[in-house]
Design an enzyme around this catalytic site. Sequence first.
Site, PDB file in Angstrom:
ATOM      1  N   ASP A  42       1.090 -18.134   7.202  1.00 49.22           N
ATOM      2  CA  ASP A  42       0.040 -17.986   6.176  1.00 49.22           C
ATOM      3  C   ASP A  42       0.259 -18.920   4.978  1.00 49.22           C
ATOM      4  O   ASP A  42      -0.656 -19.616   4.551  1.00 49.22           O
ATOM      5  CB  ASP A  42      -0.012 -16.532   5.667  1.00 49.22           C
ATOM      6  N   LYS A  70       1.717  -6.414   9.707  1.00 47.57           N
ATOM      7  CA  LYS A  70       2.520  -7.607   9.409  1.00 47.57           C
ATOM      8  C   LYS A  70       3.952  -7.308   8.967  1.00 47.57           C
ATOM      9  O   LYS A  70       4.861  -8.077   9.230  1.00 47.57           O
ATOM     10  CB  LYS A  70       1.828  -8.440   8.324  1.00 47.57           C
ATOM     11  N   THR A  84      -1.900  -9.059  12.451  1.00 47.82           N
ATOM     12  CA  THR A  84      -2.646  -8.917  11.208  1.00 47.82           C
ATOM     13  C   THR A  84      -2.594  -7.480  10.720  1.00 47.82           C
ATOM     14  O   THR A  84      -1.851  -6.644  11.270  1.00 47.82           O
ATOM     15  CB  THR A  84      -4.085  -9.465  11.375  1.00 47.82           C
TER      16      THR A  84
HETATM   17  P1  NAP Z   1      -3.654  -6.975   0.195  1.00 55.09           P
HETATM   18  O1  NAP Z   1      -2.283  -6.981   0.784  1.00 55.09           O
HETATM   19  O2  NAP Z   1      -4.444  -5.703   0.124  1.00 55.09           O
HETATM   20  O3  NAP Z   1      -3.491  -7.596  -1.286  1.00 55.09           O
HETATM   21  C1  NAP Z   1      -4.537  -7.709  -2.220  1.00 55.09           C
HETATM   22  C2  NAP Z   1      -3.944  -7.413  -3.595  1.00 55.09           C
HETATM   23  O4  NAP Z   1      -4.937  -7.667  -4.594  1.00 55.09           O
HETATM   24  C3  NAP Z   1      -3.537  -5.940  -3.723  1.00 55.09           C
HETATM   25  O5  NAP Z   1      -2.309  -5.855  -4.400  1.00 55.09           O
HETATM   26  C4  NAP Z   1      -4.670  -5.358  -4.549  1.00 55.09           C
HETATM   27  O6  NAP Z   1      -4.295  -4.226  -5.292  1.00 55.09           O
HETATM   28  C5  NAP Z   1      -4.986  -6.525  -5.459  1.00 55.09           C
HETATM   29  N1  NAP Z   1      -6.310  -6.428  -6.067  1.00 55.09           N
HETATM   30  C6  NAP Z   1      -7.436  -5.910  -5.511  1.00 55.09           C
HETATM   31  N2  NAP Z   1      -8.456  -6.038  -6.395  1.00 55.09           N
HETATM   32  C7  NAP Z   1      -7.946  -6.620  -7.503  1.00 55.09           C
HETATM   33  C8  NAP Z   1      -8.489  -6.976  -8.756  1.00 55.09           C
HETATM   34  N3  NAP Z   1      -9.781  -6.735  -9.053  1.00 55.09           N
HETATM   35  N4  NAP Z   1      -7.689  -7.573  -9.666  1.00 55.09           N
HETATM   36  C9  NAP Z   1      -6.389  -7.810  -9.381  1.00 55.09           C
HETATM   37  N5  NAP Z   1      -5.812  -7.472  -8.225  1.00 55.09           N
HETATM   38  C10 NAP Z   1      -6.586  -6.878  -7.287  1.00 55.09           C
HETATM   39  O7  NAP Z   1      -4.584  -8.017   0.946  1.00 55.09           O
HETATM   40  P2  NAP Z   1      -4.166  -9.454   1.539  1.00 55.09           P
HETATM   41  O8  NAP Z   1      -3.809  -9.309   2.961  1.00 55.09           O
HETATM   42  O9  NAP Z   1      -3.200 -10.088   0.602  1.00 55.09           O
HETATM   43  O10 NAP Z   1      -5.575 -10.197   1.495  1.00 55.09           O
HETATM   44  C11 NAP Z   1      -6.231 -10.489   0.262  1.00 55.09           C
HETATM   45  C12 NAP Z   1      -7.534 -11.222   0.573  1.00 55.09           C
HETATM   46  O11 NAP Z   1      -7.237 -12.453   1.197  1.00 55.09           O
HETATM   47  C13 NAP Z   1      -8.467 -10.498   1.545  1.00 55.09           C
HETATM   48  O12 NAP Z   1      -9.788 -10.707   1.121  1.00 55.09           O
HETATM   49  C14 NAP Z   1      -8.219 -11.189   2.868  1.00 55.09           C
HETATM   50  O13 NAP Z   1      -9.339 -11.162   3.713  1.00 55.09           O
HETATM   51  C15 NAP Z   1      -7.937 -12.607   2.406  1.00 55.09           C
HETATM   52  N6  NAP Z   1      -7.047 -13.355   3.317  1.00 55.09           N
HETATM   53  C16 NAP Z   1      -7.441 -14.591   3.700  1.00 55.09           C
HETATM   54  C17 NAP Z   1      -6.629 -15.333   4.547  1.00 55.09           C
HETATM   55  C18 NAP Z   1      -7.071 -16.701   4.999  1.00 55.09           C
HETATM   56  O14 NAP Z   1      -6.504 -17.225   5.961  1.00 55.09           O
HETATM   57  N7  NAP Z   1      -8.017 -17.307   4.334  1.00 55.09           N
HETATM   58  C19 NAP Z   1      -5.388 -14.827   4.976  1.00 55.09           C
HETATM   59  C20 NAP Z   1      -4.995 -13.548   4.517  1.00 55.09           C
HETATM   60  C21 NAP Z   1      -5.842 -12.823   3.681  1.00 55.09           C
HETATM   61  P3  NAP Z   1      -4.515  -2.765  -4.601  1.00 55.09           P
HETATM   62  O15 NAP Z   1      -3.520  -2.682  -3.485  1.00 55.09           O
HETATM   63  O16 NAP Z   1      -4.275  -1.811  -5.711  1.00 55.09           O
HETATM   64  O17 NAP Z   1      -5.949  -2.740  -4.119  1.00 55.09           O
END
Ligand code: NAP
Length: 285
Positions: free
Chosen positions: A107, A71, A67
Amino acid sequence: MNINALTKIVGLIGYPIDYTLSPDMHNAAFKELNLNFVYLPFRVKSEDLPLAINGLSALNIVGVNVTIPHKELVMKYLDDLSEEAGMIGAVNTICVQNGKLRGDNTDGKGFVASLREELKVDPAGKKVFILGAGGAARAIGFSLAKLGVKRMTMTDIEMPKAERLSADIKHHFHGLWLDTVGLNDRKFEENVLDCDILINATPCGMHQDDPLLINPDWFSSNQVVYDIIYNPGQTHLLKAAKEKGCLTQNGLGMLIHQGALSFELWTGEKAPIEVMRQAIVESRK
Ligand code: NAP
């Protein structure tokens, strides 16, 4: 749990991992199927990643989940990648077999399994809108493209990120109708109004005072709204969508199904999904 010399070890590598639910979920599944496995959390900082990965085989560890923040970086230490992990450019599951390390990514497939099993929704032929273009959106986007969605629209607070992801997906799926729209673009509203499935793959919604990214008036009762956040269990987005009659799902479904797919890769056994779900529900009480 009876740990002995024959116990097979799996686990999670990441940093921080203080709030992980995966050990509860996997250990409950091993117990249910009477498998001599144990799932352990390994707090591994970035500077220690090569040592930790090289040690997997030496310690006879059968596999690990990977994680944040490893990754993508972890890929260069592996011998082989699944087609999925190679396309996505990230690994969330490693299997160790005969001293060789193979990376996979469950995922996106976990997200799709949750859509199908929890919501009884098949994404093939559907119009999908994805908020966010980070790691999770990348896995989800590739899996949905592979399944033949009709159209995909994506946005991110950093538009170059959305454009990069869109270009990467198009590179593999030439025929796919794929657009990016800015958060303040007029087409943003049009595309949300017109989509069948809206997915929040940003962390926006994890905190009480986070803004609502979608105007609730744009929702209609024939839409599916999936927020991959699982803590809180009901984000403002999901609450607003539910009030408009949408079919909704939080991220627990994706978490459980991606874990179940990793479990199956390591054990070769069908994962007991309901036992895993129950273990997570209990650990969150
Ligand atoms: P990540 O790689 O940081 O990606 C999130 C993306 O969303 C980034 O590009 C971020 O931009 C963008 N963002 C943040 N705030 C935003 C807004 N207000 N409007 C538009 N875009 C925005 O994170 P991730 O690993 O993809 O995870 C995202 C979320 O999913 C987290 O909350 C995580 O806990 C959840 N998740 C859940 C699972 C599950 O199994 N349910 C699995 C993986 C992740 P910046 O980089 O500029 O902030």
